[in-house]
Design a protein around this motif. Structure first.
Motif, PDB file in Angstrom:
ATOM      1  N   GLU A   1      16.308  21.864  29.954  1.00 33.76           N
ATOM      2  CA  GLU A   1      15.501  22.812  29.181  1.00 33.76           C
ATOM      3  C   GLU A   1      14.297  23.293  30.002  1.00 33.76           C
ATOM      4  O   GLU A   1      14.012  24.503  30.042  1.00 33.76           O
TER       5      GLU A   1
ATOM      6  N   ARG B   1      15.053  25.865  32.312  1.00 35.84           N
ATOM      7  CA  ARG B   1      15.551  27.047  31.596  1.00 35.84           C
ATOM      8  C   ARG B   1      17.064  27.206  31.746  1.00 35.84           C
ATOM      9  O   ARG B   1      17.606  28.298  31.711  1.00 35.84           O
TER      10      ARG B   1
ATOM     11  N   PHE C   1      19.395  26.639  29.584  1.00 33.68           N
ATOM     12  CA  PHE C   1      19.655  26.375  28.171  1.00 33.68           C
ATOM     13  C   PHE C   1      21.125  26.117  27.849  1.00 33.68           C
ATOM     14  O   PHE C   1      21.433  25.172  27.122  1.00 33.68           O
TER      15      PHE C   1
ATOM     16  N   ALA D   1      17.731  33.279  24.580  1.00 35.31           N
ATOM     17  CA  ALA D   1      16.792  32.260  25.066  1.00 35.31           C
ATOM     18  C   ALA D   1      15.922  31.710  23.940  1.00 35.31           C
ATOM     19  O   ALA D   1      15.727  30.489  23.832  1.00 35.31           O
TER      20      ALA D   1
ATOM     21  N   SER E   1      16.023  27.846  22.317  1.00 33.98           N
ATOM     22  CA  SER E   1      14.821  27.024  22.144  1.00 33.98           C
ATOM     23  C   SER E   1      14.731  26.483  20.722  1.00 33.98           C
ATOM     24  O   SER E   1      14.381  25.311  20.512  1.00 33.98           O
TER      25      SER E   1
END
Length: 196
Positions: A41, A44, A46, A167, A171
């Protein structure tokens, strides 16, 4: 993140993750899946973080996570069959029985397996028992199938109707994951429709 339900070791999961060299390097030396998800995470990465968590969580919690993601990102044009598949998957999470598990696959197939709701239901079906038709000789699902279906559900939810939102959705899904890993319900606020 406290490991909780993400205490699984990462090494046995690596063959399921399809990571590139940078992804493997990112996970070098992690103690457990919780730490691995955080590293991915923070980098990034994801989709990789989602995939690791989907394979590391216990199957019941993984299916619930897929359900929460599907609910959080409603379809622009809802389909009754998708709603039915999602309800069946949520019912299976509450009570894991064979009729409910088979119903999940029946409804996922009826929906055409196009949306995250259907893939949450497929994940429930692939969680254990037999994947052969009822009454046929039992065929045990491969261990990675639930994680693969959960990954599909979360990915489809992340890009639904507006891939530019992926994105921020990832999150939100990872925040829900932390709650589920700690024993919570992992509910995700439902997005306001972006169309009108």
């Amino acid at each position: 993140m406290t490991a909780g339900k993400l205490a699984a070791a990462v090494a046995p999961l690596l063959p399921r993750l399809e990571l590139d060299a940078a992804g493997v390097t990112c996970l070098h030396g992690v103690a457990d899946a919780a730490q691995g998800v955080l590293r991915l995470e923070h980098a990034r990465r994801f989709p990789d973080a989602i995939r690791l968590a989907a394979h590391a969580l216990p199957k019941r919690e993984a299916v619930w996570w897929a359900c929460m993601a599907a609910r959080a990102v409603p379809a622009r044009y809802p389909v009754d069959a998708d709603a039915d598949a999602l309800e069946a998957a949520e019912a299976w999470v509450r009570q894991q029985d064979e009729p409910g598990r088979y119903r999940c696959m029946e409804l996922a197939m009826r929906s055409g397996c196009r949306g995250p709701e259907a893939w949450a239901a497929v994940a429930a079906f692939w969680s254990g028992g037999s994947i052969a038709p009822a009454g046929a000789q039992a065929v045990k699902p491969a261990a990675q199938l639930t994680g693969a279906a959960v990954t599909s559900a979360l990915t489809l939810a992340a890009v639904r109707d507006d891939p530019a939102q992926a994105a921020s959705r990832y999150s939100r899904f990872l925040a829900a994951l932390r709650d589920i890993a700690a024993g919570g319900a992992g509910r995700i606020p439902v997005e306001d429709p972006i169309w009108n």
